[in-house]
Design an enzyme around this catalytic site. Structure first.
Site, short mmCIF file in Angstrom:
data_model
loop_
_atom_site.label_atom_id
_atom_site.label_comp_id
_atom_site.label_asym_id
_atom_site.label_seq_id
_atom_site.Cartn_x
_atom_site.Cartn_y
_atom_site.Cartn_z
N LYS A 1 1.78 1.82 -3.66
CA LYS A 1 0.56 2.05 -4.42
C LYS A 1 0.05 3.48 -4.18
O LYS A 1 -0.25 4.22 -5.11
CB LYS A 1 -0.50 1.04 -3.97
CG LYS A 1 -1.82 1.14 -4.71
CD LYS A 1 -2.89 0.26 -4.10
CE LYS A 1 -2.45 -1.18 -3.97
NZ LYS A 1 -3.57 -2.09 -3.64
N ASP B 1 -12.00 -3.87 2.24
CA ASP B 1 -11.17 -4.84 1.51
C ASP B 1 -11.99 -6.13 1.53
O ASP B 1 -13.22 -6.08 1.72
CB ASP B 1 -9.80 -5.01 2.19
CG ASP B 1 -8.81 -5.82 1.34
OD1 ASP B 1 -8.30 -5.28 0.35
OD2 ASP B 1 -8.57 -7.00 1.64
N GLN C 1 0.82 -1.21 0.00
CA GLN C 1 0.00 0.00 0.00
C GLN C 1 0.86 1.27 0.00
O GLN C 1 0.47 2.29 -0.58
CB GLN C 1 -0.92 -0.03 1.23
CG GLN C 1 -2.11 0.90 1.16
CD GLN C 1 -3.28 0.32 0.38
OE1 GLN C 1 -3.62 -0.82 0.56
NE2 GLN C 1 -3.87 1.12 -0.49
N LYS D 1 -2.79 -0.90 6.67
CA LYS D 1 -3.77 -1.96 6.40
C LYS D 1 -4.19 -2.54 7.75
O LYS D 1 -3.47 -2.41 8.73
CB LYS D 1 -3.12 -3.06 5.55
CG LYS D 1 -4.11 -3.94 4.83
CD LYS D 1 -4.57 -3.34 3.51
CE LYS D 1 -5.69 -4.15 2.88
NZ LYS D 1 -6.04 -3.65 1.55
P1 NDP Z 1 -14.62 -9.13 -1.79
O1 NDP Z 1 -14.70 -9.68 -0.42
O2 NDP Z 1 -15.69 -8.23 -2.27
O3 NDP Z 1 -14.48 -10.33 -2.84
C1 NDP Z 1 -13.44 -11.26 -2.74
C2 NDP Z 1 -13.68 -12.32 -3.79
O4 NDP Z 1 -12.55 -13.18 -3.82
C3 NDP Z 1 -14.87 -13.21 -3.49
O5 NDP Z 1 -15.41 -13.69 -4.68
C4 NDP Z 1 -14.24 -14.34 -2.68
O6 NDP Z 1 -14.96 -15.56 -2.69
C5 NDP Z 1 -12.93 -14.52 -3.42
N1 NDP Z 1 -11.93 -15.04 -2.50
C6 NDP Z 1 -11.52 -14.49 -1.33
N2 NDP Z 1 -10.61 -15.29 -0.73
C7 NDP Z 1 -10.45 -16.34 -1.56
C8 NDP Z 1 -9.65 -17.50 -1.51
N3 NDP Z 1 -8.82 -17.72 -0.48
N4 NDP Z 1 -9.74 -18.39 -2.55
C9 NDP Z 1 -10.58 -18.15 -3.59
N5 NDP Z 1 -11.37 -17.07 -3.69
C10 NDP Z 1 -11.30 -16.18 -2.68
O7 NDP Z 1 -13.19 -8.43 -1.87
P2 NDP Z 1 -12.67 -7.34 -2.91
O8 NDP Z 1 -13.27 -7.59 -4.24
O9 NDP Z 1 -12.80 -6.01 -2.28
O10 NDP Z 1 -11.10 -7.67 -2.94
C11 NDP Z 1 -10.55 -8.63 -3.83
C12 NDP Z 1 -9.05 -8.39 -3.95
O11 NDP Z 1 -8.82 -7.05 -4.43
C13 NDP Z 1 -8.27 -8.49 -2.65
O12 NDP Z 1 -6.97 -8.97 -2.93
C14 NDP Z 1 -8.17 -7.05 -2.20
O13 NDP Z 1 -7.08 -6.83 -1.33
C15 NDP Z 1 -7.96 -6.37 -3.53
N6 NDP Z 1 -8.27 -4.95 -3.56
C16 NDP Z 1 -9.52 -4.49 -3.23
C17 NDP Z 1 -9.78 -3.14 -3.28
C18 NDP Z 1 -11.15 -2.60 -3.03
O14 NDP Z 1 -11.36 -1.41 -3.27
N7 NDP Z 1 -12.11 -3.40 -2.61
C19 NDP Z 1 -8.73 -2.17 -3.62
C20 NDP Z 1 -7.50 -2.76 -4.05
C21 NDP Z 1 -7.29 -4.10 -3.98
P3 NDP Z 1 -15.78 -15.98 -1.36
O15 NDP Z 1 -16.93 -15.03 -1.31
O16 NDP Z 1 -16.16 -17.39 -1.59
O17 NDP Z 1 -14.83 -15.82 -0.21
#
Ligand code: NDP
Length: 466
Positions: free
Chosen positions: A126, A178, A123, A138
């Site tokens: 970034k 997140d 972060q 974080k």
């Molecule tokens: P969400 O919780 O909205 O979604 C996460 C998604 O990833 C879900 O579909 C989840 O499935 C899946 N997932 C999580 N853990 C695992 C795992 N161990 N194996 C397989 N699938 C998994 O999170 P975000 O979309 O906000 O975040 C996703 C990624 O993006 C993360 O790495 C986060 O750090 C990064 N990110 C997010 C930002 C944001 O603004 N939200 C900004 C920058 C980066 P399930 O529901 O089954 O757990």
């Protein structure tokens, strides 16, 4: 001012020794933090030519790998059956050289100090790349919101904030969402913060609802920004999203809005996933189907397998422990956008994408590609964007939310989107030009690490040994 070879004589003369020493110290201090080591190594590997040119920055590197502050606390709460549950809460305030600490909160059973330190470390660079004044932080908890009632989530968030509030503030540390932390959780935490402080500090959290200081486009920002960045990458090869087949992993916040922007630009998203498996829709996930997924994930809180049951011609494949040609990354696509979680795409899977002639891979998640996968992309001349550049749109728009809170104004959807798009274009330009300047044209990992680091290093140098 501390100079290489004066107060820091231990690193006299040999840049590679300096880098190795620093990395070995990081590992020996916290041997059980592999994700953090991975993130540090990736940055250190880029810094050799920088230290050749700026030997005085060796002492900065030594300090930048150590967090300013690591807060670890107990989060007790009562479940719907009246039982007391205890989770762990964390906040890592990693580096505040260029602004208040800024970074999301993750609620997921896998959360520990290693994962949060890797995320907070990433972060720093970034946030620096966005051009906005934000330090790196974080936090989160090993709490699992999945399967919990709204009341349980509220009680957990309130208990979490009962400790966190004393460590954060709009000019000190500004958390956001997140994995596992969306608008619902931010709302509960904001409510508790306001009650404890008796102070409406709108800028203390970002990702807020529109009715109490949130910004338009913040929910969309990470996914939209990712696709804006990937569009810029494709343009360097004279390509575009028009008609391109795109694989997306995850089905959460980032994945959903990446899918929406791919559709806006004429692309055809064909996959999505969650932790239980992935769906392949050869006809393409269109707007109607995406709306169905958004309702499934954001309202009904269901599993992605239900998509295959509800739509014709779609296959669902359960997650496999090992990479397989039947896995999501074995699908023949032009662009791949991993948007789920860290280390979800390994070397063998990268090779499958290469064999299928993928043109570009851009990380929506943080560190979803293993170092082996990144090596495969680089060796084969695939355009590859690291998350610290390509997913920076989320935190950039959080920065815009903070600006609006300070101004007590709300910008229109178009205005925020335009600013987001410009920021992503600038990050792409900054990373590309920095890479070119050091003779590493097309290496976005190198360009992003170095461009992000140089701003931090200059600020830390100016502020003395603190
Ligand atoms: P969400 O919780 O909205 O979604 C996460 C998604 O990833 C879900 O579909 C989840 O499935 C899946 N997932 C999580 N853990 C695992 C795992 N161990 N194996 C397989 N699938 C998994 O999170 P975000 O979309 O906000 O975040 C996703 C990624 O993006 C993360 O790495 C986060 O750090 C990064 N990110 C997010 C930002 C944001 O603004 N939200 C900004 C920058 C980066 P399930 O529901 O089954 O757990």
């Amino acid at each position: 001012m501390v100079k290489f070879g004066t107060a820091n004589t231990k690193y006299l003369g040999d840049v590679m020794n300096a880098i190795n020493d620093i990395y070995e110290k990081v590992k020996s201090r916290d041997p059980d933090q592999p994700e953090f080591h991975q993130a540090v190594l990736e940055v250190l590997e880029s810094l050799e030519p920088v230290l050749e040119a700026h030997p005085e920055y060796a002492s900065i590197v030594e300090r930048v790998v150590e967090p300013d502050r690591l807060i670890h606390f107990r989060v007790p709460w009562v479940d719907d059956s009246g039982n007391v549950q205890v989770n762990r809460g964390f906040r890592i305030q990693f580096n505040g050289a260029i602004g208040p600490y800024k970074g999301g909160l993750r609620f997921h059973p896998s959360v520990n100090a290693s994962i949060l330190k890797f995320l907070a470390f990433e972060q720093i660079f970034k946030n620096s790349l966005t051009g906005l004044p934000m330090g790196g932080g974080k936090g989160g908890s090993d709490f699992n919101p999945k399967g919990k009632s709204d009341d349980e989530v509220m009680r957990f968030c309130q208990s979490f904030m009962m400790e966190l509030w004393r460590h954060i503030g709009q000019d000190c540390d500004v958390p956001a969402g997140d994995i596992g932390v969306g608008g619902r959780e931010i709302g509960y935490m904001f409510g508790m913060y306001k009650k404890l402080r008796n102070d409406f500090q709108a800028g203390v959290l970002t990702g807020k609802g529109l009715s109490y200081g949130g910004s338009l486009i913040r929910p969309e920002a990470t996914g939209y920004g990712l696709v804006y960045f990937a569009r810029e990458m494709l343009a360097t090869k004279g390509k575009s999203f028009e008609g391109a087949k795109v694989s997306i992993s995850g089905s959460g916040n980032v994945a959903q809005f990446a899918c929406e922007k791919v559709l806006d630009l004429g692309g055809v998203p064909v996959t999505m996933s969650d932790s239980s498996g992935w769906i392949h829709d050869t006809a393409g996930i269109d707007r109607e189907k995406l709306a169905w997924i958004m309702d499934l994930k954001n309202n009904r809180r269901g599993r992605i397998s239900e998509y295959a049951d509800a739509h014709d011609g779609v296959t669902f494949t359960a997650s496999a422990p090992e990479p397989t040609p039947n896995g999501l990354w074995g699908v023949d696509v032009d662009v791949a956008l991993p948007c789920a979680t860290q280390n979800e795409l390994n070397g063998a899977e990268a090779q499958m994408l290469v064999d299928n002639n993928v043109i570009a891979v851009a990380e929506g998640a943080n560190m979803p590609c293993t170092p082996e996968a990144v090596e495969v992309f680089h060796k084969n001349g695939i355009l590859f964007a690291p998350g610290k550049a390509s997913n920076a749109g989320g935190v950039a728009t959080s920065g815009l939310e903070m600006s609006q809170n300070s101004l007590r104004l709300s910008w229109s959807r178009e205005e925020v989107d335009q600013r987001l798009e410009n920021i992503m274009i600038n990050i792409h330009k900054n990373a590309s030009e920095t890479a070119k300047q050091y003779g590493r044209e097309g290496d976005y990992v190198f360009g992003a690490n170095v461009a992000g680091f140089l701003k931090i290093a200059e600020a830390m140098q100016a502020q003395g040994i603190v």
